[in-house]
Design an enzyme around this catalytic site. Structure first.
Site, PDB file in Angstrom:
ATOM      1  N   SER A  19       0.812  -1.231   0.000  1.00 25.06           N
ATOM      2  CA  SER A  19       0.000   0.000   0.000  1.00 25.06           C
ATOM      3  C   SER A  19       0.835   1.266   0.000  1.00 25.06           C
ATOM      4  CB  SER A  19      -0.862   0.071   1.270  1.00 25.06           C
ATOM      5  OG  SER A  19      -1.924  -0.792   1.181  1.00 25.06           O
ATOM      6  N   HIS A  50      -3.120   0.752  -4.703  1.00 26.18           N
ATOM      7  CA  HIS A  50      -2.524  -0.458  -5.270  1.00 26.18           C
ATOM      8  C   HIS A  50      -2.720  -0.465  -6.780  1.00 26.18           C
ATOM      9  CE1 HIS A  50      -1.687  -2.955  -1.711  1.00 26.18           C
ATOM     10  NE2 HIS A  50      -2.662  -2.260  -1.171  1.00 26.18           N
ATOM     11  N   HIS A  72      -5.615  -8.995  -1.903  1.00 23.79           N
ATOM     12  CA  HIS A  72      -5.764  -9.279  -0.469  1.00 23.79           C
ATOM     13  C   HIS A  72      -6.921 -10.229  -0.208  1.00 23.79           C
ATOM     14  CE1 HIS A  72      -3.750  -5.352  -0.658  1.00 23.79           C
ATOM     15  NE2 HIS A  72      -3.195  -5.685   0.484  1.00 23.79           N
ATOM     16  N   TYR A  74      -9.012  -9.833   2.095  1.00 16.41           N
ATOM     17  CA  TYR A  74     -10.190  -9.037   2.463  1.00 16.41           C
ATOM     18  C   TYR A  74     -11.000  -8.554   1.265  1.00 16.41           C
ATOM     19  CZ  TYR A  74      -7.171  -4.889   1.762  1.00 16.41           C
ATOM     20  OH  TYR A  74      -6.326  -3.941   1.253  1.00 16.41           O
ATOM     21  N   GLU A  75     -10.442  -8.728   0.052  1.00 15.61           N
ATOM     22  CA  GLU A  75     -11.227  -8.410  -1.145  1.00 15.61           C
ATOM     23  C   GLU A  75     -12.239  -9.522  -1.426  1.00 15.61           C
ATOM     24  OE1 GLU A  75      -8.780  -6.718  -4.507  1.00 15.61           O
ATOM     25  OE2 GLU A  75      -7.168  -7.245  -3.133  1.00 15.61           O
ATOM     26  N   ALA A 102       2.475  -2.152   4.174  1.00 19.06           N
ATOM     27  CA  ALA A 102       2.211  -1.086   5.133  1.00 19.06           C
ATOM     28  C   ALA A 102       1.668  -1.785   6.372  1.00 19.06           C
ATOM     29  CB  ALA A 102       1.177  -0.136   4.564  1.00 19.06           C
ATOM     30  N   MET A 194      -2.530  -6.703   6.903  1.00 12.94           N
ATOM     31  CA  MET A 194      -3.550  -7.581   6.313  1.00 12.94           C
ATOM     32  C   MET A 194      -3.035  -8.314   5.069  1.00 12.94           C
ATOM     33  SD  MET A 194      -6.661  -4.840   6.481  1.00 12.94           S
ATOM     34  CE  MET A 194      -6.864  -3.759   7.915  1.00 12.94           C
ATOM     35  N   SER A 195      -1.732  -8.457   4.958  1.00 14.00           N
ATOM     36  CA  SER A 195      -1.204  -9.068   3.724  1.00 14.00           C
ATOM     37  C   SER A 195      -0.017  -9.969   4.044  1.00 14.00           C
ATOM     38  CB  SER A 195      -0.761  -7.960   2.763  1.00 14.00           C
ATOM     39  OG  SER A 195       0.348  -7.263   3.280  1.00 14.00           O
ATOM     40  N   ASN A 218       1.396   3.839  10.621  1.00 14.91           N
ATOM     41  CA  ASN A 218       0.551   4.388  11.691  1.00 14.91           C
ATOM     42  C   ASN A 218       0.831   3.612  12.974  1.00 14.91           C
ATOM     43  OD1 ASN A 218      -1.048   2.302   9.902  1.00 14.91           O
ATOM     44  ND2 ASN A 218      -1.862   2.126  11.982  1.00 14.91           N
ATOM     45  N   HIS A 230      -7.339   4.716   5.820  1.00 16.02           N
ATOM     46  CA  HIS A 230      -6.499   4.157   4.748  1.00 16.02           C
ATOM     47  C   HIS A 230      -5.727   5.256   4.007  1.00 16.02           C
ATOM     48  CE1 HIS A 230      -5.087   1.395   1.693  1.00 16.02           C
ATOM     49  NE2 HIS A 230      -5.658   2.108   0.732  1.00 16.02           N
TER      50      HIS A 230
HETATM   51  N1  HPA Z   1      -3.703  -2.521  10.941  1.00 16.07           N
HETATM   52  C1  HPA Z   1      -3.834  -3.411   9.943  1.00 16.07           C
HETATM   53  N2  HPA Z   1      -3.319  -3.209   8.727  1.00 16.07           N
HETATM   54  C2  HPA Z   1      -2.640  -2.075   8.512  1.00 16.07           C
HETATM   55  C3  HPA Z   1      -2.474  -1.104   9.508  1.00 16.07           C
HETATM   56  C4  HPA Z   1      -3.040  -1.349  10.795  1.00 16.07           C
HETATM   57  O1  HPA Z   1      -2.930  -0.543  11.739  1.00 16.07           O
HETATM   58  N3  HPA Z   1      -1.747  -0.084   8.957  1.00 16.07           N
HETATM   59  C5  HPA Z   1      -1.478  -0.447   7.683  1.00 16.07           C
HETATM   60  N4  HPA Z   1      -2.018  -1.655   7.403  1.00 16.07           N
END
Ligand code: HPA
Length: 252
Positions: A19, A50, A72, A74-75, A102, A194-195, A218, A230
């Site tokens: 990301s 992406h 991903h 989650y898609e 990320a 998440m990847s 973050n 995001h």
């Molecule tokens: N949590 C999950 N996935 C992420 C995060 C997060 O804080 N930051 C970037 N991808």
């Protein structure tokens, strides 16, 4: 560009950009590009930040494959589907892959914009690309210890702070609750995303060498006062891309 271009000569190393990290490709000499949609079994990502293309680049005279953007779970995809790109790479002869992502920082010493070398992962996604076989693969060193050591040396020579830690892979697509982050800390996680986990498992099962690098975009939920978004993840990723690019130039 055509399929055959990728095999002549075949890149031995590939980088998957996560990301907001697509700009890292600019650090390399780009030769040609191919949309994922042109590869049978692959399709374009639906997530902002992406792109969905392979870039054939040259690095110190050698070909390098860059996957700009990934799919991903989650898609709504299966672990088999999100790892089709890794199997494609293996098919054309890639032997080593750098997986970038990320991630949210959980370790109290980490700060936004930092980089973490993944030493190991927690698969909390409830699935794996190896469902149905091959069974019982050893996962005691998913992220190559030798390649990590070399990458740490590169970071040192660039005077670039590179943390090391455990990546917890969650399904998403929602961010975590503060209670979930406390749970992950207890479980030994230093960063969350998440990847990466399905791709790392698939690559190892195919005998590829894996390096994993998280861009800490973050602080994880509950560790900062602001809610997660995001667009912030993508923006921080973009800003810190140059640092990651420098590290990758040395690490591959
Ligand atoms: N949590 C999950 N996935 C992420 C995060 C997060 O804080 N930051 C970037 N991808």
């Amino acid at each position: 560009m055509r399929f055959a271009d990728f095999q002549n000569p075949c890149p031995e190393t590939a980088i998957v950009l996560g990301s907001g990290l697509g700009a890292v490709a600019e650090m390399f000499e780009v030769e040609s590009e191919m949309d994922y949609a042109e590869v049978p079994g692959l399709s374009t990502s639906t997530v902002p930040g992406h792109a969905g293309r392979f870039i054939l680049a040259r690095h110190r005279g050698k070909p390098l494959l860059i996957a700009q953007g990934r799919r991903h779970l989650y898609e709504g995809l299966t672990a088999q589907e999100v790892t089709a790109g890794i199997r494609f790479m293996h098919r054309i002869g890639v032997k080593r892959v750098v997986l970038t992502n990320a991630a949210g920082a959980i370790h109290p010493d980490f700060a936004v914009g930092g980089l973490m070398l993944i030493t190991d992962h927690l698969n909390l996604q409830g699935t794996t690309p190896l469902l149905g076989g091959p069974h019982f693969h050893d996962m005691s060193e998913v992220y190559s210890a030798l390649w990590r050591k070399r990458t740490l040396a590169v970071a040192l020579s660039l005077e670039l702070k590179l943390h090391e830690g455990v990546y917890a892979g969650l399904l998403g697509p929602q961010y975590e609750t503060p209670a979930e982050i406390r749970m992950l800390r207890t479980l030994g996680a230093d960063a969350v995303g998440m990847s990466t986990v399905p791709e790392a498992i698939q690559a190892r099962a195919l005998g590829m060498e894996v390096l994993g690098i998280s861009m800490l975009t973050n602080m994880a939920a509950g560790l900062s006062k602001t809610p997660l978004h995001h667009s912030e993840v993508v923006a921080v990723g973009r800003e810190a891309s140059e640092k990651l690019g420098q590290l990758l130039v040395g690490a591959v």
